[in-house]
Design a protein around this motif. Sequence first.
Motif, PDB file in Angstrom:
ATOM      1  N   ARG A 223       0.820  -1.214   0.000  1.00 60.75           N
ATOM      2  CA  ARG A 223       0.000   0.000   0.000  1.00 60.75           C
ATOM      3  C   ARG A 223       0.853   1.264   0.000  1.00 60.75           C
ATOM      4  N   LYS A 224       2.166   1.098  -0.137  1.00 61.32           N
ATOM      5  CA  LYS A 224       3.128   2.211  -0.165  1.00 61.32           C
ATOM      6  C   LYS A 224       3.027   3.085   1.084  1.00 61.32           C
ATOM      7  N   GLN A 225       2.825   2.434   2.219  1.00 62.77           N
ATOM      8  CA  GLN A 225       2.734   3.141   3.491  1.00 62.77           C
ATOM      9  C   GLN A 225       3.974   2.908   4.345  1.00 62.77           C
ATOM     10  N   VAL A 226       5.044   2.494   3.700  1.00 57.00           N
ATOM     11  CA  VAL A 226       6.305   2.241   4.391  1.00 57.00           C
ATOM     12  C   VAL A 226       7.202   3.460   4.227  1.00 57.00           C
ATOM     13  N   ASN A 227       7.813   3.885   5.328  1.00 53.82           N
ATOM     14  CA  ASN A 227       8.806   4.949   5.227  1.00 53.82           C
ATOM     15  C   ASN A 227      10.191   4.359   5.493  1.00 53.82           C
ATOM     16  N   THR A 228      11.201   5.187   5.421  1.00 55.38           N
ATOM     17  CA  THR A 228      12.573   4.708   5.589  1.00 55.38           C
ATOM     18  C   THR A 228      12.790   4.102   6.974  1.00 55.38           C
ATOM     19  N   TYR A 229      12.138   4.660   7.984  1.00 55.03           N
ATOM     20  CA  TYR A 229      12.261   4.104   9.335  1.00 55.03           C
ATOM     21  C   TYR A 229      11.730   2.679   9.384  1.00 55.03           C
ATOM     22  N   HIS A 230      10.540   2.451   8.830  1.00 59.33           N
ATOM     23  CA  HIS A 230       9.967   1.093   8.806  1.00 59.33           C
ATOM     24  C   HIS A 230      10.885   0.139   8.063  1.00 59.33           C
ATOM     25  N   LEU A 231      11.373   0.589   6.926  1.00 56.40           N
ATOM     26  CA  LEU A 231      12.247  -0.243   6.109  1.00 56.40           C
ATOM     27  C   LEU A 231      13.527  -0.592   6.868  1.00 56.40           C
TER      28      LEU A 231
ATOM     29  N   VAL B 179      16.925  -4.533   9.794  1.00 59.95           N
ATOM     30  CA  VAL B 179      17.727  -4.911  10.959  1.00 59.95           C
ATOM     31  C   VAL B 179      17.108  -6.088  11.711  1.00 59.95           C
ATOM     32  N   GLN B 180      15.790  -6.045  11.928  1.00 63.39           N
ATOM     33  CA  GLN B 180      15.147  -7.021  12.805  1.00 63.39           C
ATOM     34  C   GLN B 180      14.632  -8.275  12.102  1.00 63.39           C
ATOM     35  N   ALA B 181      14.242  -8.157  10.852  1.00 65.91           N
ATOM     36  CA  ALA B 181      13.578  -9.286  10.188  1.00 65.91           C
ATOM     37  C   ALA B 181      14.447  -9.999   9.156  1.00 65.91           C
ATOM     38  N   CYS B 182      15.541  -9.395   8.763  1.00 71.67           N
ATOM     39  CA  CYS B 182      16.397  -9.995   7.731  1.00 71.67           C
ATOM     40  C   CYS B 182      17.625 -10.614   8.381  1.00 71.67           C
ATOM     41  N   GLU B 183      17.804 -11.903   8.159  1.00 70.95           N
ATOM     42  CA  GLU B 183      18.876 -12.629   8.841  1.00 70.95           C
ATOM     43  C   GLU B 183      20.254 -12.408   8.239  1.00 70.95           C
TER      44      GLU B 183
ATOM     45  N   ASN C 172      20.101   6.273   4.422  1.00 72.46           N
ATOM     46  CA  ASN C 172      20.021   5.505   5.661  1.00 72.46           C
ATOM     47  C   ASN C 172      19.334   4.155   5.480  1.00 72.46           C
ATOM     48  N   ALA C 173      18.594   3.970   4.409  1.00 74.55           N
ATOM     49  CA  ALA C 173      17.983   2.666   4.151  1.00 74.55           C
ATOM     50  C   ALA C 173      19.047   1.627   3.810  1.00 74.55           C
ATOM     51  N   PHE C 174      20.192   2.082   3.322  1.00 72.96           N
ATOM     52  CA  PHE C 174      21.245   1.155   2.930  1.00 72.96           C
ATOM     53  C   PHE C 174      22.207   0.821   4.070  1.00 72.96           C
ATOM     54  N   ASN C 175      22.157   1.556   5.177  1.00 74.66           N
ATOM     55  CA  ASN C 175      23.096   1.326   6.277  1.00 74.66           C
ATOM     56  C   ASN C 175      23.037  -0.093   6.848  1.00 74.66           C
ATOM     57  N   PRO C 176      21.846  -0.667   7.091  1.00 78.73           N
ATOM     58  CA  PRO C 176      21.834  -2.049   7.580  1.00 78.73           C
ATOM     59  C   PRO C 176      22.475  -3.032   6.592  1.00 78.73           C
ATOM     60  N   LEU C 177      22.257  -2.828   5.300  1.00 79.25           N
ATOM     61  CA  LEU C 177      22.881  -3.687   4.296  1.00 79.25           C
ATOM     62  C   LEU C 177      24.391  -3.522   4.320  1.00 79.25           C
ATOM     63  N   LEU C 178      24.863  -2.288   4.375  1.00 77.24           N
ATOM     64  CA  LEU C 178      26.306  -2.050   4.442  1.00 77.24           C
ATOM     65  C   LEU C 178      26.910  -2.733   5.666  1.00 77.24           C
ATOM     66  N   SER C 179      26.239  -2.615   6.787  1.00 79.04           N
ATOM     67  CA  SER C 179      26.722  -3.228   8.027  1.00 79.04           C
ATOM     68  C   SER C 179      26.769  -4.753   7.904  1.00 79.04           C
ATOM     69  N   SER C 180      25.729  -5.337   7.331  1.00 75.33           N
ATOM     70  CA  SER C 180      25.702  -6.800   7.160  1.00 75.33           C
ATOM     71  C   SER C 180      26.784  -7.279   6.200  1.00 75.33           C
ATOM     72  N   LEU C 181      26.958  -6.568   5.105  1.00 77.72           N
ATOM     73  CA  LEU C 181      28.005  -6.941   4.149  1.00 77.72           C
ATOM     74  C   LEU C 181      29.375  -6.884   4.814  1.00 77.72           C
ATOM     75  N   GLN C 182      29.581  -5.878   5.630  1.00 75.93           N
ATOM     76  CA  GLN C 182      30.836  -5.741   6.363  1.00 75.93           C
ATOM     77  C   GLN C 182      31.007  -6.904   7.344  1.00 75.93           C
ATOM     78  N   LEU C 183      29.962  -7.196   8.094  1.00 76.02           N
ATOM     79  CA  LEU C 183      29.990  -8.282   9.070  1.00 76.02           C
ATOM     80  C   LEU C 183      30.270  -9.628   8.396  1.00 76.02           C
ATOM     81  N   GLU C 184      29.689  -9.830   7.221  1.00 73.89           N
ATOM     82  CA  GLU C 184      29.856 -11.086   6.481  1.00 73.89           C
ATOM     83  C   GLU C 184      31.163 -11.129   5.688  1.00 73.89           C
ATOM     84  N   GLY C 185      31.932 -10.056   5.727  1.00 77.58           N
ATOM     85  CA  GLY C 185      33.209 -10.023   5.020  1.00 77.58           C
ATOM     86  C   GLY C 185      33.076  -9.867   3.519  1.00 77.58           C
ATOM     87  N   ARG C 186      31.950  -9.381   3.056  1.00 73.41           N
ATOM     88  CA  ARG C 186      31.691  -9.194   1.624  1.00 73.41           C
ATOM     89  C   ARG C 186      32.111  -7.780   1.205  1.00 73.41           C
TER      90      ARG C 186
END
Length: 141
Positions: free
Chosen positions: A4-12, A17-21, A43-57
């Motif tokens: 429904r396009k009711q998601v903002n950057t905070y929700h995303l 962070v919480q739902a993606c393993e 800021n939507a990309f920060n969790p991905l950047l952090s995970s890639l860093q953590l995974e050594g990618r």
Amino acid sequence: LLGRKQVNTYHLSLMLVQACENSNAQRKLLQRAETAGIAMYDNAFNPLLSSLQLEGRLDELAAVVSKMRTRGMEQDKYTQNVLERSDEKISRMRTQKLKGLLEKSLHAEAWSLFNGLLGRKQVNTYHLSLMLVQACENSNA
């Protein structure tokens, strides 16, 4: 909400962070959000950047940063904090992640992270010791 396009950057960011393993799940969610027409900010990309860093990618992390620059996204202080982490801090984060997975009896996920780090030559003695003591003792890996 996404449909429904009711998601903002905070929700995303919260879902990333919480739902993606791992980074693969985060990439899929980001792609779904983009396909749904959700405005993407740095800021939507920060969790991905952090995970890639953590995974050594690290090559993939550099590609995401490049993609952000191509889109005209400026690196805010949170993005800079992720990108400026010391090797020691990243190593501690990896140890904590592995330990957390093992404490939750998520041995397959712990092995997946460890094997990925091993393949990318990002394992240290703490990671190895942790896996030897907690994972080998408690599973048939």
